[in-house]
Design a protein around this motif. Structure first.
Motif, PDB file in Angstrom:
ATOM      1  N   ASP A 155      24.208 -15.706 -14.457  1.00 49.90           N
ATOM      2  CA  ASP A 155      24.227 -14.308 -14.017  1.00 49.90           C
ATOM      3  C   ASP A 155      25.320 -14.045 -12.978  1.00 49.90           C
ATOM      4  OD1 ASP A 155      23.189 -15.369 -11.715  1.00 49.90           O
ATOM      5  OD2 ASP A 155      21.215 -14.439 -11.905  1.00 49.90           O
ATOM      6  N   LYS A 156      26.070 -15.085 -12.670  1.00 53.75           N
ATOM      7  CA  LYS A 156      27.282 -14.996 -11.838  1.00 53.75           C
ATOM      8  C   LYS A 156      27.017 -14.432 -10.439  1.00 53.75           C
ATOM      9  CE  LYS A 156      30.043 -15.945 -15.422  1.00 53.75           C
ATOM     10  NZ  LYS A 156      29.014 -16.502 -16.299  1.00 53.75           N
ATOM     11  N   ASN A 157      25.832 -14.691  -9.905  1.00 50.31           N
ATOM     12  CA  ASN A 157      25.531 -14.174  -8.568  1.00 50.31           C
ATOM     13  C   ASN A 157      25.804 -15.217  -7.486  1.00 50.31           C
ATOM     14  OD1 ASN A 157      23.450 -15.903  -9.039  1.00 50.31           O
ATOM     15  ND2 ASN A 157      21.831 -14.518  -8.325  1.00 50.31           N
ATOM     16  N   GLU A 158      26.428 -16.286  -7.865  1.00 53.36           N
ATOM     17  CA  GLU A 158      26.803 -17.375  -6.958  1.00 53.36           C
ATOM     18  C   GLU A 158      25.587 -18.156  -6.459  1.00 53.36           C
ATOM     19  OE1 GLU A 158      29.321 -15.344  -4.085  1.00 53.36           O
ATOM     20  OE2 GLU A 158      31.067 -15.682  -5.356  1.00 53.36           O
ATOM     21  N   ARG A 182      23.218  -4.515  -2.013  1.00 53.38           N
ATOM     22  CA  ARG A 182      23.503  -5.206  -3.270  1.00 53.38           C
ATOM     23  C   ARG A 182      22.184  -5.528  -4.000  1.00 53.38           C
ATOM     24  NH1 ARG A 182      26.897 -10.818  -4.514  1.00 53.38           N
ATOM     25  NH2 ARG A 182      24.914 -11.849  -4.184  1.00 53.38           N
ATOM     26  N   SER A 185      20.795  -4.112  -7.543  1.00 51.19           N
ATOM     27  CA  SER A 185      20.433  -5.124  -8.535  1.00 51.19           C
ATOM     28  C   SER A 185      19.012  -4.895  -9.036  1.00 51.19           C
ATOM     29  CB  SER A 185      20.618  -6.499  -7.889  1.00 51.19           C
ATOM     30  OG  SER A 185      19.741  -7.407  -8.396  1.00 51.19           O
ATOM     31  N   LEU A 228      23.571   2.501 -16.986  1.00 55.10           N
ATOM     32  CA  LEU A 228      23.917   1.125 -16.591  1.00 55.10           C
ATOM     33  C   LEU A 228      25.339   1.089 -16.014  1.00 55.10           C
ATOM     34  CD1 LEU A 228      22.871  -1.845 -16.681  1.00 55.10           C
ATOM     35  CD2 LEU A 228      24.086  -2.089 -18.858  1.00 55.10           C
ATOM     36  N   GLU A 229      26.221   1.852 -16.643  1.00 54.94           N
ATOM     37  CA  GLU A 229      27.608   1.877 -16.175  1.00 54.94           C
ATOM     38  C   GLU A 229      27.678   2.388 -14.736  1.00 54.94           C
ATOM     39  OE1 GLU A 229      30.970   2.810 -18.910  1.00 54.94           O
ATOM     40  OE2 GLU A 229      31.156   4.570 -17.614  1.00 54.94           O
ATOM     41  N   MET A 242      26.398  -0.288 -12.449  1.00 58.29           N
ATOM     42  CA  MET A 242      27.310  -1.430 -12.400  1.00 58.29           C
ATOM     43  C   MET A 242      28.550  -1.095 -11.566  1.00 58.29           C
ATOM     44  SD  MET A 242      26.031  -4.052 -13.810  1.00 58.29           S
ATOM     45  CE  MET A 242      24.754  -4.552 -14.965  1.00 58.29           C
ATOM     46  N   LEU A 243      29.021   0.140 -11.704  1.00 57.28           N
ATOM     47  CA  LEU A 243      30.178   0.550 -10.890  1.00 57.28           C
ATOM     48  C   LEU A 243      29.810   0.546  -9.406  1.00 57.28           C
ATOM     49  CD1 LEU A 243      31.655   3.376 -13.159  1.00 57.28           C
ATOM     50  CD2 LEU A 243      32.810   1.240 -12.505  1.00 57.28           C
ATOM     51  N   LEU A 277      27.477  -1.283  -8.068  1.00 59.67           N
ATOM     52  CA  LEU A 277      27.327  -2.688  -7.662  1.00 59.67           C
ATOM     53  C   LEU A 277      28.700  -3.338  -7.451  1.00 59.67           C
ATOM     54  CD1 LEU A 277      25.237  -4.986  -7.221  1.00 59.67           C
ATOM     55  CD2 LEU A 277      25.527  -5.578  -9.628  1.00 59.67           C
ATOM     56  N   ALA A 278      29.633  -3.029  -8.353  1.00 55.14           N
ATOM     57  CA  ALA A 278      30.984  -3.588  -8.233  1.00 55.14           C
ATOM     58  C   ALA A 278      31.618  -3.152  -6.915  1.00 55.14           C
ATOM     59  CB  ALA A 278      31.841  -3.127  -9.407  1.00 55.14           C
ATOM     60  N   ASP A 279      31.369  -1.901  -6.571  1.00 54.77           N
ATOM     61  CA  ASP A 279      31.926  -1.359  -5.333  1.00 54.77           C
ATOM     62  C   ASP A 279      31.356  -2.107  -4.121  1.00 54.77           C
ATOM     63  OD1 ASP A 279      33.532   0.463  -3.962  1.00 54.77           O
ATOM     64  OD2 ASP A 279      31.771   1.696  -3.490  1.00 54.77           O
ATOM     65  N   GLN A 337      29.994  -5.028  -4.146  1.00 54.93           N
ATOM     66  CA  GLN A 337      30.430  -6.421  -4.216  1.00 54.93           C
ATOM     67  C   GLN A 337      31.830  -6.585  -3.619  1.00 54.93           C
ATOM     68  OE1 GLN A 337      28.518  -9.137  -5.486  1.00 54.93           O
ATOM     69  NE2 GLN A 337      30.174 -10.125  -4.339  1.00 54.93           N
ATOM     70  N   ASP A 358      32.899  -8.849  -0.498  1.00 55.72           N
ATOM     71  CA  ASP A 358      33.957  -9.868  -0.559  1.00 55.72           C
ATOM     72  C   ASP A 358      35.013  -9.616   0.510  1.00 55.72           C
ATOM     73  OD1 ASP A 358      32.651 -11.044  -2.623  1.00 55.72           O
ATOM     74  OD2 ASP A 358      33.932 -10.215  -4.204  1.00 55.72           O
ATOM     75  N   ALA A 367      25.152 -10.769 -16.591  1.00 53.47           N
ATOM     76  CA  ALA A 367      25.581 -11.313 -15.299  1.00 53.47           C
ATOM     77  C   ALA A 367      26.110 -10.178 -14.427  1.00 53.47           C
ATOM     78  CB  ALA A 367      26.679 -12.359 -15.523  1.00 53.47           C
ATOM     79  N   PHE A 423      26.769  -9.773 -11.470  1.00 52.35           N
ATOM     80  CA  PHE A 423      27.713 -10.044 -10.370  1.00 52.35           C
ATOM     81  C   PHE A 423      29.007 -10.693 -10.862  1.00 52.35           C
ATOM     82  CE2 PHE A 423      23.297 -10.467  -9.097  1.00 52.35           C
ATOM     83  CZ  PHE A 423      23.204  -9.475  -8.140  1.00 52.35           C
TER      84      PHE A 423
END
Lengths: 303, 775
Positions: free
Chosen positions: A187-190, A253, A257, A279-280, A283-284, A286-288, A290, A294, B757, B759
């Motif tokens: 799920d790429k959440n580290e 976040r 999620s 969902l889009e 997700m946008l 969440l991307a923001d 994220q 970072d 995924a 993230f």
């Protein structure tokens, strides 16, 4: 109350690991090798698992490694008894690495001196005051412990499907690969969850026996509903910058999620285009967040 | 030992009295006829049994049952065995025969009859020793001799059986059973006049000996059927003799089936069950053949009727189980586009791909691609438009495929075409690299055209020859792949005259003759195409449709005799394969030496010998070729470029071992030759597509070299194999769509990646890019 259980169900269904910082107490025990090769291997796997756990641990005391001659019966039982005497633990993660045996009635974890029995392991773990437990028995014949260990709030991973699979197992090696290889983090959440670790190792074992054209002598098993929510490793920004990421951002976040999880639960009830539109947007968002996390982490780090 | 094996065969079980009676007559028909006929031709049959036989022959079914029942528990063990057999309880019959033989060890008749029981339950290998024992007791005992001939004909020793049959018949020219056996073989070879003569002699003999003529009538119907006479006078005669004689339709079905005429078989079988509703074998065959015509519901209905009457028929049981298995399959509809020479616009034909649910998603893109390409190619090349939907079935379980094909597991076939329906092993049905499934599918699809364009009237050699020729000329695998043992057979002049080539398929006389015949047929078709032109093959198909045989079609289309064609084939083989045939022994010797040397410890020797072997026969890339050791030897001494060159040459000539192809692709990619690497990986799809690594690597290569459609196919297929991390695959699909300017599917797939995924940074970045959201 209903909302909470719905959310929890969504979490399990969608397979997203929660982001809360791990509060794990990790115990790694490597048993008797029987020969120099196995002794060295078991110690190396145990050390790698403990090292990886330490990276994300809140305190060095939260990770206990017992290996080689130290892994005596009295020491292991004493250690587990001590844990039961202290304050309640959030999450206990126990790894048993080595050889196991099963005589048809009793499982034994092979250690120097008298072996420790399955009943003793179960009894000691049941006595602990913990919210959740992850018990990984990465030994031959460990499937014999699957049923005795299974209970609410405990996730059990065994290397074999039953006590009759008695050959030395490859699971410990692939567990190490799973927690050190980002590919396990689907799920790429580290964060690598117990479920992701198991899925990675299980596939690797199947692939090994298929590639080598060998009859598989181990069939790993996982029992327990909480596997996705128990963290076993983390990496990336979440690991290196965790101290500098504001809690507010992490909370945001997590909130987005959770909304994604809830939306996914309703996927079948929503028109497909509508679902993907919603969902889009999430997700946008969440991307923001994220990106901000970072950048925040990086700028703090730069200071 | 024989008894146990018989009891365990699963063909028969003891049954209660009440259950035996309803299925009596069908079992009588199916089991009583040891040599495939309705009648028994036992010269020493007891009068009490003959009386019951006669009732049955005349269609007095209830009376026949009442006649056999008291005999089945009577004092005479061998008579009881016969009666039990007639009543359908072969297990009890077997037990009674065993006891009768123990009681009368010197009686050849009982042993011969016991052998006939085994023969009737399709166990010729158990029957042969009993016939031989009977012949030891009485070397001239004809009933045992005929039994032995029938057993041999139905076994691997078919040619020996046929030789013995001719010998016995010459010694006993009026024996009805021998006349019928010979007539049957003549009919199989379409020698209708000879068959007629034999059957006429049999009729005279039957009348003289006051024997029932029903089998003779049924074979007379068969001969008429082979002449395309639909309303044979012999049907009426047979039904007048015995109104419920379903075999008058059932026996001729065999001659339709060996000529792939399933529709006509179904018509006859429907008539058989109409006149004899309890003919369970006819119901079973009707079900099996309806399934070949894709009528699944109709098939189930008749198989269930057959099962109700005879639950121990293995073909029925196996096929019913297959129907259950088919519930796990998925029909995927698509459409093929084609254009005939005479057409000014494209036409379309529906295609149904029937694939197992577990592999439909990853396999269907390749099955579809190859099938559509084949329909386009063969429609054009054979000027034939498909008139019905084409059904393509792939079975991941080989035994399911075997049951689909011949109603029994354990056959060594790869694919079978029933007309518009073809069935074959799926690539996952065999170990990776075991067969080139793309070539098998291509081969079977060519059959669809030759079978349907000639209305199922082409000879076997021609349809196989065209399919092999098309594999070599237009198929997905480069090169002419002729096995070493076939080259050896060519070297030893073992090829058959073209006019007799069908015998190599249906009546082989040496172990690998079927394979040799496939290759010979392929070479003949290739030669016709090269010397006379491809259009002559198409014209020959038309002539076969006009009922010409091989001699006539060759003469009318090519203007030469088949004997001339035989000579030309020798010249053609010299031209195409002379370099290896002339040096065959030397080449094999060198090749053996290559494989006896170690590429790592004796690289120089391997390089020298492998090069020599490849100089003689460079096209040889199959099992035991010299290229792989050559590659290994170059690798061992660090000459990596030469090693790649060896593998590349092997691949260019049609090498298809998947591990070596993966290795070659990997090396080519390392050398920066991604396009060449992708071509090699693409070729693995037609051998062993069940590989996550393959589709992942090839998809990424295609993305890199700008083949975005190819990349999409690979990634979709990859998803079908349930990879560990689907998010990466969806992201790659999104990227391919983005490159193609297809932004909606690109957004949809990047969202699918994030669904898996949330993230995933790269997916987040692509989503932002695709939506233009830079906030």
């Amino acid at each position: 109350m209903r909302m909470r259980s719905l959310w929890l169900a969504g979490l399990l269904w969608t397979g997203i690991t929660p982001l809360a910082n791990a509060a794990n107490t990790t115990v790694v025990i490597s048993g008797l090798g029987g020969n120099a090769d196995y002794t060295e291997q078991f110690a190396r796997y145990a050390t790698s698992i403990a090292d990886q756990a330490r990276l994300a641990a809140r305190s060095p005391q939260d990770v206990i490694l017992v290996r080689g001659d130290a892994a005596k019966r009295s020491i292991i039982i004493g250690l587990l008894n001590n844990l039961s005497k202290g304050p309640a633990l959030d999450t206990l993660v126990l790894y048993l690495i080595g050889h196991g045996s099963f005589d048809g009635d009793n499982y034994k974890f092979n250690i120097p001196g008298a072996d420790i029995t399955g009943d003793e392991i179960v009894e000691a773990l049941n006595a602990l005051n913990t919210n959740r437990q992850l018990v990984v028995v990465a030994t031959s014949a460990s499937g014999a412990l699957l049923e005795p260990l299974t209970q609410d709030n405990r996730v059990v991973i065994t290397a074999t499907k039953n006590g009759r699979e008695r050959n030395a197992v490859r699971l410990p090696m692939y567990l190490v690969d799973a927690i050190t290889d980002q590919k396990a983090d689907t799920d790429k959440n580290e964060i690598i969850s117990a479920k992701e670790m198991f899925a990675y190792a299980d596939r690797a074992i199947t692939s090994y026996y298929n590639t080598e054209k060998l009859l598989a002598s181990e069939h790993p098993r996982l029992e327990g509903e909480l596997a996705q929510s128990i963290e076993v490793a983390r990496y990336g920004n979440l690991l290196t910058l965790q101290a500098s990421i504001p809690d507010e951002l992490l909370g945001k976040r997590e909130a987005i999620s959770n909304q994604i999880s809830t939306l996914r639960l309703r996927k079948d009830d929503i028109d497909e285009d509508d679902y993907f539109d919603r969902l889009e947007n999430l997700m946008l968002e969440l991307a923001d967040v994220q990106k901000t996390i970072d950048q925040a982490g990086n700028s703090d780090n730069a200071n | 030992m024989r008894i146990n094996s018989f009891a365990d065969s699963g063909i028969t079980r003891s049954a209660g009295h009440l259950r035996v009676i309803p299925r009596l007559l069908a079992l009588f028909a199916a089991l009583h006829c040891a040599t495939g006929f309705t009648e028994e031709y036992d010269p020493d049959r007891e009068a009490s049994l003959l009386q019951c036989d006669n009732l049955y022959d005349r269609g007095n079914i209830d009376a026949a049952i009442d006649c056999f029942l008291p005999l089945s528990t009577g004092a005479s063990l061998h008579v009881a065995a016969e009666a039990q057999w007639a009543l359908g309880d072969t297990k009890k019959a077997n037990e009674y025969f065993r006891r009768a033989v123990a009681e009368q060890p010197g009686n050849p008749h009982i042993r011969a009859r016991w052998g006939r029981l085994f023969l009737s339950t399709h166990q010729p290998s158990q029957a042969v020793p009993l016939f031989e024992e009977a012949m030891q007791l009485d070397p001239d005992y004809l009933h045992a001799q005929i039994g032995l001939v029938a057993a041999l004909i139905n076994s691997q020793s078919g040619s020996e059986g046929r030789r013995l049959l001719l010998q016995l018949h010459a010694e006993n020219p009026d024996n009805i059973e021998l006349l019928l056996l010979r007539a049957r073989l003549e009919l199989e070879q379409n020698n209708l006049q000879t068959a007629d003569t034999l059957l006429d002699t049999a009729l005279v003999s039957a009348e003289k000996n006051n024997m029932a003529p029903l089998d003779i009538y049924a074979l007379k119907v068969s001969a008429d059927l082979l002449r395309d006479i639909d309303d044979s006078e012999w049907v009426e005669k047979a039904l007048a003799y015995s109104p419920a004689y379903g075999d008058v339709y059932f026996i001729p079905v065999h001659y339709h089936l060996i000529n792939y005429r399933y529709r006509e078989s179904v018509d006859l079988l429907r008539k058989a069950v109409n006149v004899q509703p309890t003919h369970w074998s006819a119901h079973s065959q009707l079900g099996i053949n309806l399934l070949r015509l894709n009528d699944i519901d109709g098939a189930r209905k008749h198989l269930e009727i057959a099962y109700t009457g005879d639950p121990y028929d293995t073909a029925t049981v196996n096929t019913l189980r297959l129907l259950e298995t088919l519930k796990d399959f998925k029909d995927i509809d698509t459409e093929a586009t084609f254009r005939l020479d005479s057409d000014i616009a494209d036409s379309t034909a529906p295609v149904v791909m029937r694939l197992h649910r577990d592999e439909a998603k990853y396999l269907s893109p390749y099955v579809e691609e190859l099938t559509l390409k084949a329909v386009e190619t063969f429609s054009r090349r054979y000027n034939f438009a498909l008139k019905e939907p084409l059904i393509v079935e792939l079975f991941p379980n080989h035994d399911d495929f075997a049951v689909r094909t011949v109603s029994t597991p354990g056959v060594g076939l790869l694919g079978v075409t029933f007309g518009y329906l073809l069935a074959m092993d799926s690539p996952s049905g065999r170990p990776p690299g075991d067969f080139h499934w793309g070539s098998t599918l291509w081969h079977e699809l060519a059959h669809v055209f030759t079978i349907e364009a000639s209305n199922h009237r082409m000879p076997r050699w021609f349809t196989e020859g065209v399919s092999v020729y098309e594999e070599w000329q237009t198929g997905p695998l480069r090169g002419r792949h002729i096995p070493v043992d076939v080259l050896q057979a060519i070297n030893e002049n073992k090829l058959l005259p073209i006019a007799d080539l069908d015998n190599g398929f249906v009546r082989p006389t040496y172990p690998n003759q079927v394979t040799v015949s496939y290759m010979q047929a392929g070479l003949v078709c290739e030669m016709i195409s090269e010397f006379w032109g491809h259009d002559k093959l198409v014209k020959m198909l038309a002539q076969f449709n006009e009922r010409q045989d091989t001699r006539e079609a060759v003469s009318s289309v090519l203007g030469v005799s088949t004997e001339f064609l035989d000579q030309e084939l020798q010249r053609y083989i010299k031209l195409k394969l002379g370099h290896v045939i002339d040096n065959f022994a030397e080449w094999r010797e060198i090749l053996a030496s290559v494989h006896q040397s170690s590429p790592s410890s004796d690289a120089a020797t391997v390089i020298a010998l492998a090069t020599q072997a490849n100089n003689i026969f460079p096209e040889y890339v199959d099992k035991g070729n010299a290229y792989i050791p050559l590659h290994d030897a170059y690798e061992a001494i660090g000459k990596h470029e030469k090693a790649v060159e060896a593998l590349e040459t092997w691949y260019q000539f049609g090498g298809y071992e998947p591990d070596m192809l993966h290795q070659l692709a990997h090396r080519l990619r390392d050398l920066g030759r991604t396009e060449a690497a992708s071509e090699v990986l693409e070729s693995i799809n037609w051998v062993s597509p069940n590989s996550i690594d393959l589709h992942e690597r090839l998809g990424k290569d295609y993305l890199e070299i700008g083949n975005y459609r190819g990349a999409l196919r690979e990634f979709q297929s990859l998803l079908g194999l349930n990879p560990h991390d689907k998010s990466i695959v969806y992201l790659d699909i999104a990227r391919a769509h983005q490159q193609l300017g297809e932004l909606k599917p690109a957004r949809r797939n990047v969202l699918r990646a994030l669904e898996q995924a949330p993230f995933f940074r790269e997916a987040q970045e692509l989503l932002v890019e695709l939506t233009g959201d830079s906030s």
